[in-house]
Design a protein around this motif. Structure first.
Motif, PDB file in Angstrom:
ATOM      1  N   ASP A   1       0.819  -1.226   0.000  1.00 59.27           N
ATOM      2  CA  ASP A   1       0.000   0.000   0.000  1.00 59.27           C
ATOM      3  C   ASP A   1       0.846   1.266   0.000  1.00 59.27           C
ATOM      4  O   ASP A   1       0.368   2.335   0.359  1.00 59.27           O
ATOM      5  CB  ASP A   1      -0.962   0.008   1.205  1.00 59.27           C
ATOM      6  CG  ASP A   1      -0.243  -0.209   2.533  1.00 59.27           C
ATOM      7  OD1 ASP A   1       0.937   0.176   2.637  1.00 59.27           O
ATOM      8  OD2 ASP A   1      -0.852  -0.763   3.466  1.00 59.27           O
ATOM      9  N   ASN A   2       2.116   1.141  -0.403  1.00 55.70           N
ATOM     10  CA  ASN A   2       2.996   2.316  -0.477  1.00 55.70           C
ATOM     11  C   ASN A   2       2.809   3.060  -1.794  1.00 55.70           C
ATOM     12  O   ASN A   2       2.486   2.458  -2.820  1.00 55.70           O
ATOM     13  CB  ASN A   2       4.471   1.900  -0.407  1.00 55.70           C
ATOM     14  CG  ASN A   2       4.952   1.658   1.000  1.00 55.70           C
ATOM     15  OD1 ASN A   2       4.551   0.686   1.637  1.00 55.70           O
ATOM     16  ND2 ASN A   2       5.815   2.536   1.487  1.00 55.70           N
ATOM     17  N   TYR A   3       3.067   4.353  -1.753  1.00 59.51           N
ATOM     18  CA  TYR A   3       3.138   5.154  -2.965  1.00 59.51           C
ATOM     19  C   TYR A   3       4.528   5.772  -3.077  1.00 59.51           C
ATOM     20  O   TYR A   3       5.003   6.448  -2.158  1.00 59.51           O
ATOM     21  CB  TYR A   3       2.105   6.290  -2.955  1.00 59.51           C
ATOM     22  CG  TYR A   3       0.680   5.842  -3.153  1.00 59.51           C
ATOM     23  CD1 TYR A   3       0.367   4.797  -4.029  1.00 59.51           C
ATOM     24  CD2 TYR A   3      -0.366   6.468  -2.482  1.00 59.51           C
ATOM     25  CE1 TYR A   3      -0.946   4.399  -4.218  1.00 59.51           C
ATOM     26  CE2 TYR A   3      -1.679   6.078  -2.678  1.00 59.51           C
ATOM     27  CZ  TYR A   3      -1.972   5.035  -3.541  1.00 59.51           C
ATOM     28  OH  TYR A   3      -3.276   4.641  -3.737  1.00 59.51           O
ATOM     29  N   ALA A   4       5.176   5.517  -4.215  1.00 58.40           N
ATOM     30  CA  ALA A   4       6.342   6.296  -4.629  1.00 58.40           C
ATOM     31  C   ALA A   4       5.826   7.306  -5.660  1.00 58.40           C
ATOM     32  O   ALA A   4       4.724   7.156  -6.195  1.00 58.40           O
ATOM     33  CB  ALA A   4       7.412   5.397  -5.234  1.00 58.40           C
ATOM     34  N   TYR A   5       6.632   8.338  -5.931  1.00 57.83           N
ATOM     35  CA  TYR A   5       6.192   9.370  -6.871  1.00 57.83           C
ATOM     36  C   TYR A   5       7.305   9.691  -7.857  1.00 57.83           C
ATOM     37  O   TYR A   5       8.412  10.044  -7.465  1.00 57.83           O
ATOM     38  CB  TYR A   5       5.779  10.641  -6.112  1.00 57.83           C
ATOM     39  CG  TYR A   5       4.591  10.406  -5.226  1.00 57.83           C
ATOM     40  CD1 TYR A   5       3.299  10.375  -5.756  1.00 57.83           C
ATOM     41  CD2 TYR A   5       4.746  10.167  -3.862  1.00 57.83           C
ATOM     42  CE1 TYR A   5       2.192  10.123  -4.951  1.00 57.83           C
ATOM     43  CE2 TYR A   5       3.655   9.917  -3.051  1.00 57.83           C
ATOM     44  CZ  TYR A   5       2.386   9.889  -3.597  1.00 57.83           C
ATOM     45  OH  TYR A   5       1.291   9.635  -2.800  1.00 57.83           O
ATOM     46  N   LEU A   6       6.968   9.531  -9.135  1.00 59.12           N
ATOM     47  CA  LEU A   6       7.895   9.857 -10.209  1.00 59.12           C
ATOM     48  C   LEU A   6       7.765  11.342 -10.534  1.00 59.12           C
ATOM     49  O   LEU A   6       6.676  11.833 -10.819  1.00 59.12           O
ATOM     50  CB  LEU A   6       7.569   9.008 -11.443  1.00 59.12           C
ATOM     51  CG  LEU A   6       8.540   9.090 -12.620  1.00 59.12           C
ATOM     52  CD1 LEU A   6       9.908   8.525 -12.250  1.00 59.12           C
ATOM     53  CD2 LEU A   6       7.968   8.329 -13.822  1.00 59.12           C
ATOM     54  N   LEU A   7       8.891  12.054 -10.459  1.00 58.63           N
ATOM     55  CA  LEU A   7       8.913  13.497 -10.745  1.00 58.63           C
ATOM     56  C   LEU A   7       9.711  13.735 -12.015  1.00 58.63           C
ATOM     57  O   LEU A   7      10.794  13.175 -12.182  1.00 58.63           O
ATOM     58  CB  LEU A   7       9.599  14.263  -9.607  1.00 58.63           C
ATOM     59  CG  LEU A   7       9.159  13.965  -8.173  1.00 58.63           C
ATOM     60  CD1 LEU A   7       9.957  14.825  -7.196  1.00 58.63           C
ATOM     61  CD2 LEU A   7       7.674  14.219  -8.013  1.00 58.63           C
TER      62      LEU A   7
ATOM     63  N   THR B   1       4.844  14.063   1.721  1.00 57.39           N
ATOM     64  CA  THR B   1       4.807  14.046   3.180  1.00 57.39           C
ATOM     65  C   THR B   1       5.241  12.729   3.808  1.00 57.39           C
ATOM     66  O   THR B   1       5.230  12.604   5.037  1.00 57.39           O
ATOM     67  CB  THR B   1       3.388  14.391   3.678  1.00 57.39           C
ATOM     68  OG1 THR B   1       2.468  13.387   3.234  1.00 57.39           O
ATOM     69  CG2 THR B   1       2.940  15.761   3.178  1.00 57.39           C
ATOM     70  N   GLY B   2       5.630  11.748   2.989  1.00 55.53           N
ATOM     71  CA  GLY B   2       6.118  10.490   3.551  1.00 55.53           C
ATOM     72  C   GLY B   2       5.130   9.912   4.540  1.00 55.53           C
ATOM     73  O   GLY B   2       3.945   9.765   4.245  1.00 55.53           O
ATOM     74  N   ASP B   3       5.608   9.603   5.759  1.00 54.09           N
ATOM     75  CA  ASP B   3       4.738   9.032   6.789  1.00 54.09           C
ATOM     76  C   ASP B   3       4.466  10.027   7.915  1.00 54.09           C
ATOM     77  O   ASP B   3       4.153   9.629   9.031  1.00 54.09           O
ATOM     78  CB  ASP B   3       5.362   7.755   7.354  1.00 54.09           C
ATOM     79  CG  ASP B   3       5.240   6.577   6.402  1.00 54.09           C
ATOM     80  OD1 ASP B   3       4.718   6.748   5.287  1.00 54.09           O
ATOM     81  OD2 ASP B   3       5.688   5.468   6.770  1.00 54.09           O
TER      82      ASP B   3
ATOM     83  N   ALA C   1      -0.937  17.428  -1.432  1.00 58.93           N
ATOM     84  CA  ALA C   1      -0.127  16.587  -0.547  1.00 58.93           C
ATOM     85  C   ALA C   1      -0.093  15.159  -1.090  1.00 58.93           C
ATOM     86  O   ALA C   1      -1.141  14.518  -1.251  1.00 58.93           O
ATOM     87  CB  ALA C   1      -0.689  16.613   0.867  1.00 58.93           C
ATOM     88  N   TYR C   2       1.117  14.708  -1.365  1.00 53.61           N
ATOM     89  CA  TYR C   2       1.357  13.354  -1.876  1.00 53.61           C
ATOM     90  C   TYR C   2       1.928  12.538  -0.724  1.00 53.61           C
ATOM     91  O   TYR C   2       3.062  12.727  -0.310  1.00 53.61           O
ATOM     92  CB  TYR C   2       2.316  13.401  -3.066  1.00 53.61           C
ATOM     93  CG  TYR C   2       1.760  14.137  -4.263  1.00 53.61           C
ATOM     94  CD1 TYR C   2       1.084  13.448  -5.266  1.00 53.61           C
ATOM     95  CD2 TYR C   2       1.884  15.523  -4.386  1.00 53.61           C
ATOM     96  CE1 TYR C   2       0.552  14.120  -6.359  1.00 53.61           C
ATOM     97  CE2 TYR C   2       1.367  16.207  -5.477  1.00 53.61           C
ATOM     98  CZ  TYR C   2       0.694  15.501  -6.459  1.00 53.61           C
ATOM     99  OH  TYR C   2       0.171  16.174  -7.543  1.00 53.61           O
ATOM    100  N   VAL C   3       1.116  11.628  -0.205  1.00 51.63           N
ATOM    101  CA  VAL C   3       1.441  10.943   1.050  1.00 51.63           C
ATOM    102  C   VAL C   3       2.030   9.555   0.777  1.00 51.63           C
ATOM    103  O   VAL C   3       1.966   9.048  -0.337  1.00 51.63           O
ATOM    104  CB  VAL C   3       0.192  10.856   1.954  1.00 51.63           C
ATOM    105  CG1 VAL C   3      -0.500  12.206   2.040  1.00 51.63           C
ATOM    106  CG2 VAL C   3      -0.802   9.794   1.469  1.00 51.63           C
ATOM    107  N   GLY C   4       2.559   8.939   1.832  1.00 48.93           N
ATOM    108  CA  GLY C   4       3.335   7.707   1.658  1.00 48.93           C
ATOM    109  C   GLY C   4       2.544   6.425   1.510  1.00 48.93           C
ATOM    110  O   GLY C   4       3.086   5.425   1.045  1.00 48.93           O
TER     111      GLY C   4
END
Length: 257
Positions: free
Chosen positions: A15-21, A132-134, A168-171
């Motif tokens: 259930d983790n999200y990484a984010y490609l920038l 915002t990570g965790d 906000a892009y959360v973890g």
């Protein structure tokens, strides 16, 4: 949002999200909190991008598990929290409460201890985006593992003061369970009740609930609202209790939920 910073959600692990920038104006590409290698490589290859930077919010393995494999594969530089530099695999650029350039974009590393002692969030003012990570989740916040309740409340307060239209892009995809808990704290919050229906529809379709916005979170996230009368009553605390005390009560309640 500034169109020159493209942001793509990359699901990792359970259930983790990484984010490609990707900064289209400079060609610079990064990944935030890669929990594993394969989904990130697939996302990069689908776009034809080379990876320049790996940005970690904190040291936990579900946020750094892909660091070394991606660094080897792309010769990418690892950016991470200065306080935790000894626990970030492959770190090259330690940051804490300072500005840095990601391509043509200013990135502000905001020191947000609480979940871990070295946690940072990455804020792009021009793009109106924060990672915002965790520390902050939608309708929730991270567990306080290494820091103190005082630190975590201070960190969340700092994020709550960002412009309300900041995305906000959360973890993690924890929103559905967070909303259920939040409704036990503030059941009469109609914005929260409406959000519950939105979240249910998105999850039924298998779609992410992220990004959220700072303004949205300020309106219903109980961890950002310890000063609200109904929240205090739910925690059986008086108007004279300080915000940290109320926040800690909410966090302990969520830990048992």
């Amino acid at each position: 949002m500034d169109s020159s910073l493209q942001i793509e959600l990359v699901p990792c692990l359970r259930d983790n999200y990484a984010y490609l920038l990707h900064d289209t104006s400079s060609g610079v590409t990064g990944i935030v909190d890669p929990g594993e290698v394969e989904p990130v490589v697939a996302a990069l290859e689908s776009k034809g991008y080379k990876l320049d930077y790996i940005l970690n919010t904190h040291h936990h393995g579900d946020h750094t598990g892909g660091n070394l494999g991606l660094k080897r594969h792309y010769n990418a530089k690892v950016v991470g929290p200065k306080v935790d530099k000894d626990r970030i695999p492959g770190i090259d650029i330690p940051l804490s409460d300072e500005s840095w350039k990601f391509g043509n974009h200013e990135l502000k590393a905001i020191f947000t201890p609480g979940h871990t002692v070295g946690h940072v969030c990455y804020y792009f003012p021009e793009a109106k985006a924060v990672f915002t990570g965790d520390t902050l989740f939608s309708a929730g916040c991270g567990r306080v593992f290494e820091g103190s309740m005082d630190q975590m409340w201070s960190s969340l307060s700092t994020l709550s003061l960002l412009p309300e239209d900041t995305k906000a892009y959360v973890g993690h995809e924890y929103t559905a369970s967070n909303v259920k808990f939040a409704l036990t704290v503030e059941p009469n919050n109609q914005t929260l009740v409406s959000y519950k229906h939105v979240v249910e529809k998105l999850r039924q379709k298998g779609q992410p609930t992220i990004p959220t916005t700072i303004g949205q979170e300020n309106s219903f996230n109980p961890f950002l609202r310890p000063f609200v009368e109904e929240v205090r009553k739910s925690m059986k605390l008086s108007a004279t209790a300080d915000n940290v005390e109320v926040f800690a009560a909410i966090r302990h309640a969520k830990d048992k939920f």
